[in-house]
Design a protein around this motif. Structure first.
Motif, PDB file in Angstrom:
ATOM      1  N   LYS A 172      33.646  35.997  43.304  1.00  0.00           N
ATOM      2  CA  LYS A 172      33.366  34.584  43.601  1.00  0.00           C
ATOM      3  C   LYS A 172      33.522  33.741  42.342  1.00  0.00           C
ATOM      4  O   LYS A 172      34.138  32.666  42.365  1.00  0.00           O
ATOM      5  CB  LYS A 172      31.949  34.422  44.153  1.00  0.00           C
ATOM      6  CG  LYS A 172      31.700  34.980  45.527  1.00  0.00           C
ATOM      7  CD  LYS A 172      30.216  34.835  45.873  1.00  0.00           C
ATOM      8  CE  LYS A 172      29.871  35.561  47.151  1.00  0.00           C
ATOM      9  NZ  LYS A 172      28.407  35.558  47.412  1.00  0.00           N
ATOM     10  N   ALA A 173      32.935  34.213  41.259  1.00  0.00           N
ATOM     11  CA  ALA A 173      33.041  33.480  39.999  1.00  0.00           C
ATOM     12  C   ALA A 173      34.496  33.379  39.555  1.00  0.00           C
ATOM     13  O   ALA A 173      34.969  32.305  39.149  1.00  0.00           O
ATOM     14  CB  ALA A 173      32.203  34.166  38.921  1.00  0.00           C
ATOM     15  N   ASP A 174      35.200  34.483  39.648  1.00  0.00           N
ATOM     16  CA  ASP A 174      36.620  34.481  39.278  1.00  0.00           C
ATOM     17  C   ASP A 174      37.409  33.462  40.106  1.00  0.00           C
ATOM     18  O   ASP A 174      38.272  32.750  39.584  1.00  0.00           O
ATOM     19  CB  ASP A 174      37.188  35.885  39.470  1.00  0.00           C
ATOM     20  CG  ASP A 174      38.692  35.912  39.577  1.00  0.00           C
ATOM     21  OD1 ASP A 174      39.362  35.373  38.675  1.00  0.00           O
ATOM     22  OD2 ASP A 174      39.211  36.476  40.557  1.00  0.00           O
ATOM     23  N   GLU A 175      37.103  33.361  41.382  1.00  0.00           N
ATOM     24  CA  GLU A 175      37.805  32.405  42.249  1.00  0.00           C
ATOM     25  C   GLU A 175      37.538  30.976  41.807  1.00  0.00           C
ATOM     26  O   GLU A 175      38.445  30.128  41.825  1.00  0.00           O
ATOM     27  CB  GLU A 175      37.375  32.604  43.704  1.00  0.00           C
ATOM     28  CG  GLU A 175      38.119  31.718  44.695  1.00  0.00           C
ATOM     29  CD  GLU A 175      39.592  32.055  44.806  1.00  0.00           C
ATOM     30  OE1 GLU A 175      40.344  31.223  45.352  1.00  0.00           O
ATOM     31  OE2 GLU A 175      40.006  33.135  44.357  1.00  0.00           O
ATOM     32  N   PHE A 176      36.317  30.686  41.375  1.00  0.00           N
ATOM     33  CA  PHE A 176      36.019  29.343  40.864  1.00  0.00           C
ATOM     34  C   PHE A 176      36.833  29.048  39.609  1.00  0.00           C
ATOM     35  O   PHE A 176      37.312  27.933  39.407  1.00  0.00           O
ATOM     36  CB  PHE A 176      34.522  29.211  40.578  1.00  0.00           C
ATOM     37  CG  PHE A 176      33.682  28.921  41.790  1.00  0.00           C
ATOM     38  CD1 PHE A 176      34.242  28.746  43.040  1.00  0.00           C
ATOM     39  CD2 PHE A 176      32.298  28.827  41.687  1.00  0.00           C
ATOM     40  CE1 PHE A 176      33.472  28.472  44.162  1.00  0.00           C
ATOM     41  CE2 PHE A 176      31.502  28.548  42.795  1.00  0.00           C
ATOM     42  CZ  PHE A 176      32.094  28.374  44.041  1.00  0.00           C
ATOM     43  N   PHE A 177      36.992  30.054  38.746  1.00  0.00           N
ATOM     44  CA  PHE A 177      37.835  29.867  37.564  1.00  0.00           C
ATOM     45  C   PHE A 177      39.260  29.500  37.986  1.00  0.00           C
ATOM     46  O   PHE A 177      39.875  28.588  37.424  1.00  0.00           O
ATOM     47  CB  PHE A 177      37.873  31.153  36.727  1.00  0.00           C
ATOM     48  CG  PHE A 177      36.730  31.329  35.778  1.00  0.00           C
ATOM     49  CD1 PHE A 177      36.915  31.185  34.415  1.00  0.00           C
ATOM     50  CD2 PHE A 177      35.459  31.672  36.233  1.00  0.00           C
ATOM     51  CE1 PHE A 177      35.870  31.368  33.521  1.00  0.00           C
ATOM     52  CE2 PHE A 177      34.404  31.861  35.348  1.00  0.00           C
ATOM     53  CZ  PHE A 177      34.604  31.708  33.993  1.00  0.00           C
ATOM     54  N   ASP A 211      26.731  42.002  42.560  1.00  0.00           N
ATOM     55  CA  ASP A 211      27.691  43.089  42.736  1.00  0.00           C
ATOM     56  C   ASP A 211      29.106  42.573  42.501  1.00  0.00           C
ATOM     57  O   ASP A 211      29.322  41.411  42.189  1.00  0.00           O
ATOM     58  CB  ASP A 211      27.527  43.747  44.104  1.00  0.00           C
ATOM     59  CG  ASP A 211      27.741  42.767  45.262  1.00  0.00           C
ATOM     60  OD1 ASP A 211      28.429  41.731  45.078  1.00  0.00           O
ATOM     61  OD2 ASP A 211      27.236  43.046  46.356  1.00  0.00           O
ATOM     62  N   ILE A 212      30.086  43.446  42.681  1.00  0.00           N
ATOM     63  CA  ILE A 212      31.459  43.091  42.312  1.00  0.00           C
ATOM     64  C   ILE A 212      31.989  41.923  43.135  1.00  0.00           C
ATOM     65  O   ILE A 212      32.819  41.129  42.655  1.00  0.00           O
ATOM     66  CB  ILE A 212      32.387  44.330  42.420  1.00  0.00           C
ATOM     67  CG1 ILE A 212      33.685  44.099  41.637  1.00  0.00           C
ATOM     68  CG2 ILE A 212      32.649  44.669  43.880  1.00  0.00           C
ATOM     69  CD1 ILE A 212      33.488  44.011  40.144  1.00  0.00           C
ATOM     70  N   ALA A 247      24.515  44.131  39.021  1.00  0.00           N
ATOM     71  CA  ALA A 247      25.573  43.926  38.034  1.00  0.00           C
ATOM     72  C   ALA A 247      25.870  45.219  37.270  1.00  0.00           C
ATOM     73  O   ALA A 247      27.027  45.516  36.959  1.00  0.00           O
ATOM     74  CB  ALA A 247      25.173  42.815  37.071  1.00  0.00           C
ATOM     75  N   GLU A 248      24.812  45.998  36.970  1.00  0.00           N
ATOM     76  CA  GLU A 248      25.028  47.252  36.268  1.00  0.00           C
ATOM     77  C   GLU A 248      25.853  48.210  37.116  1.00  0.00           C
ATOM     78  O   GLU A 248      26.770  48.876  36.608  1.00  0.00           O
ATOM     79  CB  GLU A 248      23.684  47.880  35.903  1.00  0.00           C
ATOM     80  CG  GLU A 248      23.806  49.138  35.062  1.00  0.00           C
ATOM     81  CD  GLU A 248      22.450  49.734  34.717  1.00  0.00           C
ATOM     82  OE1 GLU A 248      22.409  50.605  33.836  1.00  0.00           O
ATOM     83  OE2 GLU A 248      21.452  49.331  35.338  1.00  0.00           O
ATOM     84  N   LEU A 249      25.559  48.279  38.407  1.00  0.00           N
ATOM     85  CA  LEU A 249      26.333  49.141  39.295  1.00  0.00           C
ATOM     86  C   LEU A 249      27.767  48.655  39.430  1.00  0.00           C
ATOM     87  O   LEU A 249      28.692  49.460  39.594  1.00  0.00           O
ATOM     88  CB  LEU A 249      25.667  49.212  40.670  1.00  0.00           C
ATOM     89  CG  LEU A 249      24.327  49.960  40.723  1.00  0.00           C
ATOM     90  CD1 LEU A 249      23.705  49.832  42.109  1.00  0.00           C
ATOM     91  CD2 LEU A 249      24.509  51.421  40.355  1.00  0.00           C
ATOM     92  N   ALA A 250      27.981  47.336  39.336  1.00  0.00           N
ATOM     93  CA  ALA A 250      29.336  46.787  39.443  1.00  0.00           C
ATOM     94  C   ALA A 250      30.234  47.239  38.294  1.00  0.00           C
ATOM     95  O   ALA A 250      31.462  47.235  38.432  1.00  0.00           O
ATOM     96  CB  ALA A 250      29.273  45.255  39.479  1.00  0.00           C
ATOM     97  N   LEU A 251      29.623  47.622  37.168  1.00  0.00           N
ATOM     98  CA  LEU A 251      30.431  48.091  36.039  1.00  0.00           C
ATOM     99  C   LEU A 251      31.303  49.275  36.445  1.00  0.00           C
ATOM    100  O   LEU A 251      32.414  49.443  35.924  1.00  0.00           O
ATOM    101  CB  LEU A 251      29.524  48.494  34.878  1.00  0.00           C
ATOM    102  CG  LEU A 251      28.697  47.386  34.224  1.00  0.00           C
ATOM    103  CD1 LEU A 251      27.670  47.990  33.266  1.00  0.00           C
ATOM    104  CD2 LEU A 251      29.597  46.414  33.487  1.00  0.00           C
TER     105      LEU A 251
END
Length: 434
Positions: A133-138, A127-128, A163-167
């Protein structure tokens, strides 16, 4: 709230993955080296050194080292963008940590690769909050190595219902001061893992087509200013099926697709571009058939549709298992419904130039005529249609030209092939319209 996009590319036609380490080879990085040397139409818009599914788990640490070695040596000459795929999983902190460590390793400026790396691809997002979390690692990687915040783009692979719902959350979440999701670049469908996550089955065991997923990803990308890319087409010998998939995608606004081989790269690089020559299509038994051009006439060579002239402007048409008697006007209307024209690059440029001239002269709409001599069973019929061009028509026609302009501006290694395909004069005009 909608963020300002941070990437320059308007379109990505090709997303090409390569294993980062091949077990049992003297040079485990040989597939990376081979991919790094692709040029012209064989070279993708986005090259993805794949340190996830394409590389065995036991080889991934070596794979990260290989990315550093090959990209630092070959990255400056590679004509496309480079976006390594790391490991990640929405439900597994240890996998996320491993991906983070590989990002730190690849992005280390002292190793010389990051100056050629445009971003990273993150698979198996949820989910979003998982995207954040991934963005924070970047952001941590950029801070650790003194890189400009947001300089590394983030692409995600849609492989789960979450992930589809996060769109649907992207427009609201991007641009908030609490995240750097503006770094998002590509939204890529991963139908294999999506099928697993959805617990879907088919009688043959083949993947469902998932048109809804592809539509939702394209819609999410459009709403958030991102780029949508379809997943891999595994039957690498089925070029016709690959083309059908791309044509269906392009009607959804998804102009990019995963490529598994250099041959697929060539097909995917050329498919969304306007054709060199125009063609007429005839609808026969529920499918479109391209008519053969000869001496300015367009000829139907099949036998599922037959036409004969029975008198002065009187005709008999055999089609769809029925026989009909038609006069000239009725036959013209029938063929108008059955025919369609696929414009060439030159046709599109001509029409856009004509409309631009009309606008300068103060006219808001003009009629464009298309005509052809269609030959069925030896009987010739003139087909003429008028299409009204207004500003909305002009904007819709501009999409393939904008794609071409984006390709030409970003892929100098393809200039020669594009000029050979269309001619220098048409290329020059295409770069000026719009």
């Amino acid at each position: 709230m909608c963020a300002q996009r941070k990437h320059d590319r308007e379109f990505v036609r090709t997303f090409f993955t390569s294993p980062t380490a091949v077990e049992g080879e003297d040079d485990s990085a040989k597939m990376l080296r081979r991919a790094s040397q692709l040029r012209g139409m064989e070279s993708p818009d986005v090259w993805v050194p794949d340190n996830e599914d394409a590389t065995a788990p036991s080889m991934r640490d070596e794979g990260a080292e290989n990315i550093v070695d090959v990209v630092s040596e070959e990255g400056a000459e590679f004509p496309g963008e480079i976006h390594p795929r790391i490991v990640w999983h929405r439900d597994d902190p240890s996998t996320r940590y491993q991906g983070f460590q590989h990002m730190l390793q690849i992005a280390d400026p002292e190793k010389g690769a990051v100056e050629h790396v445009d971003g990273f691809v993150v698979p198996e997002v949820g989910d979003i909050d998982d995207w954040k979390k991934a963005d924070e690692f970047f952001t941590i990687v950029e801070t650790e190595h003194g890189l400009e915040e947001g300089s590394l783009t983030m692409s995600v692979i849609i492989e789960s219902g979450q992930a589809e719902l996060a769109l649907g959350d992207l427009r609201e979440e991007m641009g908030k001061p609490t995240n750097n999701l503006e770094r998002l670049f590509l939204l890529v469908d991963g139908e294999v893992d999506y099928t697993k996550d959805m617990r879907a089955m088919t009688p043959t065991g083949e993947l469902p087509p998932w048109p809804e997923l592809r539509h939702n990803t394209s819609r999410g990308a459009s709403a958030a200013g991102l780029i949508a890319v379809d997943g891999p087409y595994d039957d690498i010998r089925d070029i016709e099926g690959y083309h059908e998939r791309m044509t269906d995608n392009q009607a959804k606004g998804m102009l990019g697709i995963w490529a598994l081989t250099p041959n697929q790269v060539v097909e995917a690089n050329t498919s969304p571009l306007p054709p060199k020559t125009g063609s007429w299509l005839l609808e026969v038994d529920g499918r479109d058939v391209e008519l053969r051009e000869a001496d300015g006439r367009y000829i139907y060579d099949g036998d599922e549709l037959e036409l004969e002239e029975t008198g002065d402007e009187e005709y008999r048409l055999h089609a769809d298992g029925t026989e009909r008697e038609l006069d000239a006007d009725e036959l013209h209307e029938e063929l108008l419904e059955r025919t369609a024209y696929v414009p060439s690059m030159n046709d599109i440029v001509d029409s856009m130039e004509e409309f631009e001239a009309a606008k300068e002269a103060g006219r808001g709409a003009i009629a464009m005529e298309q005509s052809a001599t269609v030959v069925i069973s030896g009987t010739e019929v003139e087909v003429t249609r008028d299409r009204m061009w207004d500003e909305a028509t002009y904007q819709a026609a501009q999409t393939p030209i904008t794609l071409f302009q984006d390709v030409y501006e970003n892929r100098s290694d393809q200039h020669e092939e594009l000029e050979e395909m269309y001619g220098e004069e048409v290329v020059e005009r295409a770069m000026q319209v719009g």
